[in-house]
Motif scaffolding. Structure first.
Motif, PDB file in Angstrom:
ATOM      1  N   ALA A   1       0.834  -1.203   0.000  1.00 48.51           N
ATOM      2  CA  ALA A   1       0.000   0.000   0.000  1.00 48.51           C
ATOM      3  C   ALA A   1       0.872   1.258   0.000  1.00 48.51           C
ATOM      4  CB  ALA A   1      -0.928  -0.004   1.204  1.00 48.51           C
ATOM      5  N   CYS A   2       1.914   1.258   0.810  1.00 51.96           N
ATOM      6  CA  CYS A   2       2.820   2.409   0.854  1.00 51.96           C
ATOM      7  C   CYS A   2       3.515   2.615  -0.490  1.00 51.96           C
ATOM      8  CB  CYS A   2       3.862   2.226   1.955  1.00 51.96           C
ATOM      9  SG  CYS A   2       3.197   2.432   3.617  1.00 51.96           S
ATOM     10  N   ALA A   3       3.971   1.518  -1.103  1.00 49.19           N
ATOM     11  CA  ALA A   3       4.648   1.614  -2.393  1.00 49.19           C
ATOM     12  C   ALA A   3       3.695   2.134  -3.465  1.00 49.19           C
ATOM     13  CB  ALA A   3       5.215   0.259  -2.799  1.00 49.19           C
ATOM     14  N   GLU A   4       2.469   1.643  -3.474  1.00 51.96           N
ATOM     15  CA  GLU A   4       1.488   2.103  -4.460  1.00 51.96           C
ATOM     16  C   GLU A   4       1.189   3.593  -4.277  1.00 51.96           C
ATOM     17  OE1 GLU A   4      -1.641  -0.672  -3.712  1.00 51.96           O
ATOM     18  OE2 GLU A   4      -0.797  -2.176  -5.076  1.00 51.96           O
ATOM     19  N   ASN A   5       1.058   4.037  -3.032  1.00 53.57           N
ATOM     20  CA  ASN A   5       0.808   5.458  -2.767  1.00 53.57           C
ATOM     21  C   ASN A   5       1.984   6.315  -3.227  1.00 53.57           C
ATOM     22  OD1 ASN A   5      -1.673   4.910  -1.640  1.00 53.57           O
ATOM     23  ND2 ASN A   5      -0.928   4.920   0.459  1.00 53.57           N
ATOM     24  N   GLU A   6       3.195   5.844  -2.965  1.00 58.38           N
ATOM     25  CA  GLU A   6       4.383   6.607  -3.351  1.00 58.38           C
ATOM     26  C   GLU A   6       4.530   6.649  -4.880  1.00 58.38           C
ATOM     27  OE1 GLU A   6       7.344   9.148  -2.246  1.00 58.38           O
ATOM     28  OE2 GLU A   6       5.896   8.172  -0.920  1.00 58.38           O
ATOM     29  N   ILE A   7       4.195   5.555  -5.549  1.00 64.88           N
ATOM     30  CA  ILE A   7       4.213   5.536  -7.016  1.00 64.88           C
ATOM     31  C   ILE A   7       3.223   6.558  -7.562  1.00 64.88           C
ATOM     32  CG2 ILE A   7       3.569   4.152  -9.047  1.00 64.88           C
ATOM     33  CD1 ILE A   7       4.813   1.726  -7.547  1.00 64.88           C
ATOM     34  N   GLU A   8       2.050   6.616  -6.960  1.00 67.19           N
ATOM     35  CA  GLU A   8       1.039   7.584  -7.400  1.00 67.19           C
ATOM     36  C   GLU A   8       1.535   9.016  -7.192  1.00 67.19           C
ATOM     37  OE1 GLU A   8      -2.441   8.973  -9.088  1.00 67.19           O
ATOM     38  OE2 GLU A   8      -1.528   6.995  -9.120  1.00 67.19           O
ATOM     39  N   ARG A   9       2.200   9.286  -6.070  1.00 68.06           N
ATOM     40  CA  ARG A   9       2.761  10.619  -5.828  1.00 68.06           C
ATOM     41  C   ARG A   9       3.808  10.963  -6.885  1.00 68.06           C
ATOM     42  NH1 ARG A   9       5.378  11.302  -0.503  1.00 68.06           N
ATOM     43  NH2 ARG A   9       5.470  13.453  -1.162  1.00 68.06           N
ATOM     44  N   CYS A  10       4.671  10.000  -7.203  1.00 68.09           N
ATOM     45  CA  CYS A  10       5.694  10.225  -8.232  1.00 68.09           C
ATOM     46  C   CYS A  10       5.059  10.482  -9.592  1.00 68.09           C
ATOM     47  CB  CYS A  10       6.636   9.025  -8.320  1.00 68.09           C
ATOM     48  SG  CYS A  10       7.816   8.892  -6.983  1.00 68.09           S
ATOM     49  N   ARG A  11       4.012   9.721  -9.904  1.00 71.80           N
ATOM     50  CA  ARG A  11       3.326   9.879 -11.186  1.00 71.80           C
ATOM     51  C   ARG A  11       2.742  11.289 -11.311  1.00 71.80           C
ATOM     52  NH1 ARG A  11      -1.371  10.137 -13.160  1.00 71.80           N
ATOM     53  NH2 ARG A  11      -2.467   9.712 -11.222  1.00 71.80           N
ATOM     54  N   LYS A  12       2.140  11.765 -10.224  1.00 66.16           N
ATOM     55  CA  LYS A  12       1.558  13.113 -10.247  1.00 66.16           C
ATOM     56  C   LYS A  12       2.638  14.179 -10.402  1.00 66.16           C
ATOM     57  CE  LYS A  12      -2.604  12.064  -7.645  1.00 66.16           C
ATOM     58  NZ  LYS A  12      -3.338  12.247  -6.386  1.00 66.16           N
ATOM     59  N   LYS A  13       3.776  13.978  -9.756  1.00 62.94           N
ATOM     60  CA  LYS A  13       4.887  14.925  -9.911  1.00 62.94           C
ATOM     61  C   LYS A  13       5.376  14.945 -11.352  1.00 62.94           C
ATOM     62  CE  LYS A  13       7.017  15.089  -5.342  1.00 62.94           C
ATOM     63  NZ  LYS A  13       8.239  14.798  -4.591  1.00 62.94           N
ATOM     64  N   ARG A  14       5.475  13.756 -11.957  1.00 67.32           N
ATOM     65  CA  ARG A  14       5.939  13.670 -13.342  1.00 67.32           C
ATOM     66  C   ARG A  14       4.976  14.395 -14.274  1.00 67.32           C
ATOM     67  NH1 ARG A  14       5.513   8.010 -15.337  1.00 67.32           N
ATOM     68  NH2 ARG A  14       3.412   8.708 -15.729  1.00 67.32           N
ATOM     69  N   GLU A  15       3.678  14.146 -14.098  1.00 67.32           N
ATOM     70  CA  GLU A  15       2.677  14.776 -14.957  1.00 67.32           C
ATOM     71  C   GLU A  15       2.671  16.293 -14.805  1.00 67.32           C
ATOM     72  OE1 GLU A  15      -1.002  12.874 -13.993  1.00 67.32           O
ATOM     73  OE2 GLU A  15      -0.510  11.081 -15.147  1.00 67.32           O
ATOM     74  N   ALA A  16       2.951  16.769 -13.586  1.00 67.36           N
ATOM     75  CA  ALA A  16       2.951  18.208 -13.337  1.00 67.36           C
ATOM     76  C   ALA A  16       4.264  18.865 -13.751  1.00 67.36           C
ATOM     77  CB  ALA A  16       2.693  18.478 -11.856  1.00 67.36           C
ATOM     78  N   GLY A  17       5.255  18.054 -14.109  1.00 66.82           N
ATOM     79  CA  GLY A  17       6.554  18.597 -14.479  1.00 66.82           C
ATOM     80  C   GLY A  17       7.286  19.201 -13.288  1.00 66.82           C
ATOM     81  N   HIS A  18       7.015  18.651 -12.126  1.00 65.55           N
ATOM     82  CA  HIS A  18       7.623  19.185 -10.899  1.00 65.55           C
ATOM     83  C   HIS A  18       9.127  18.967 -10.900  1.00 65.55           C
ATOM     84  CE1 HIS A  18       8.239  19.757  -6.539  1.00 65.55           C
ATOM     85  NE2 HIS A  18       7.129  20.467  -6.603  1.00 65.55           N
ATOM     86  N   TRP A  19       9.861  19.935 -10.374  1.00 68.56           N
ATOM     87  CA  TRP A  19      11.322  19.874 -10.382  1.00 68.56           C
ATOM     88  C   TRP A  19      11.869  18.727  -9.548  1.00 68.56           C
ATOM     89  CZ3 TRP A  19      13.980  20.090  -5.855  1.00 68.56           C
ATOM     90  CH2 TRP A  19      13.297  20.581  -4.747  1.00 68.56           C
ATOM     91  N   SER A  20      11.116  18.256  -8.556  1.00 70.01           N
ATOM     92  CA  SER A  20      11.647  17.216  -7.668  1.00 70.01           C
ATOM     93  C   SER A  20      11.284  15.794  -8.107  1.00 70.01           C
ATOM     94  CB  SER A  20      11.177  17.448  -6.231  1.00 70.01           C
ATOM     95  OG  SER A  20       9.781  17.233  -6.142  1.00 70.01           O
ATOM     96  N   PHE A  21      10.683  15.642  -9.299  1.00 76.30           N
ATOM     97  CA  PHE A  21      10.372  14.294  -9.783  1.00 76.30           C
ATOM     98  C   PHE A  21      11.651  13.501  -9.964  1.00 76.30           C
ATOM     99  CE2 PHE A  21      10.094  11.542 -13.593  1.00 76.30           C
ATOM    100  CZ  PHE A  21       9.318  10.543 -13.030  1.00 76.30           C
ATOM    101  N   ASP A  22      11.658  12.261  -9.457  1.00 76.91           N
ATOM    102  CA  ASP A  22      12.827  11.388  -9.514  1.00 76.91           C
ATOM    103  C   ASP A  22      12.449  10.095 -10.238  1.00 76.91           C
ATOM    104  OD1 ASP A  22      15.075   9.857  -9.119  1.00 76.91           O
ATOM    105  OD2 ASP A  22      15.093  10.053  -6.938  1.00 76.91           O
ATOM    106  N   ALA A  23      12.861   9.971 -11.486  1.00 71.96           N
ATOM    107  CA  ALA A  23      12.522   8.792 -12.285  1.00 71.96           C
ATOM    108  C   ALA A  23      13.131   7.525 -11.697  1.00 71.96           C
ATOM    109  CB  ALA A  23      12.995   8.975 -13.722  1.00 71.96           C
TER     110      ALA A  23
END
Length: 88
Positions: free
Chosen positions: A43-65
């Motif tokens: 559950a924690c991993a899925e939530n963190e993946i979703e947070r990363c996905r949202k950062k990527r879509e928003a073009g956020h500077w702190s996105f870490d591929a």
């Protein structure tokens, strides 16, 4: 999945090098100890993946591929472990 499975159980089912990586990864990225239930880790991993996905879509500077890739691999390891436990 067997009730009561923890990250320690997953680590013990893996090769020694992978066991250390799994526990270290869970502690560093998810804040979970080795005795955390597998369901909680997923559950924690899925939530963190979703947070990363949202950062990527928003073009956020702190996105870490690399973090997103590692989280997806971690999730696959947990799912494979569950699959083997169910099949056994």
């Amino acid at each position: 999945m067997q009730n009561g499975s923890t990250l320690r159980d997953v680590a013990e089912a893996m090769q020694p090098v992978m066991a250390l990586r799994i526990c270290s990864f869970a502690r560093y990225y998810l804040g979970l100890g080795a005795d955390a239930p597998v369901a909680e880790a997923k559950a924690c991993a899925e939530n963190e993946i979703e947070r990363c996905r949202k950062k990527r879509e928003a073009g956020h500077w702190s996105f870490d591929a690399n973090k997103m890739i590692a989280l997806k691999q971690f999730l696959r390891i947990l799912e494979a472990y569950e699959g083997r436990r169910i099949a056994a």
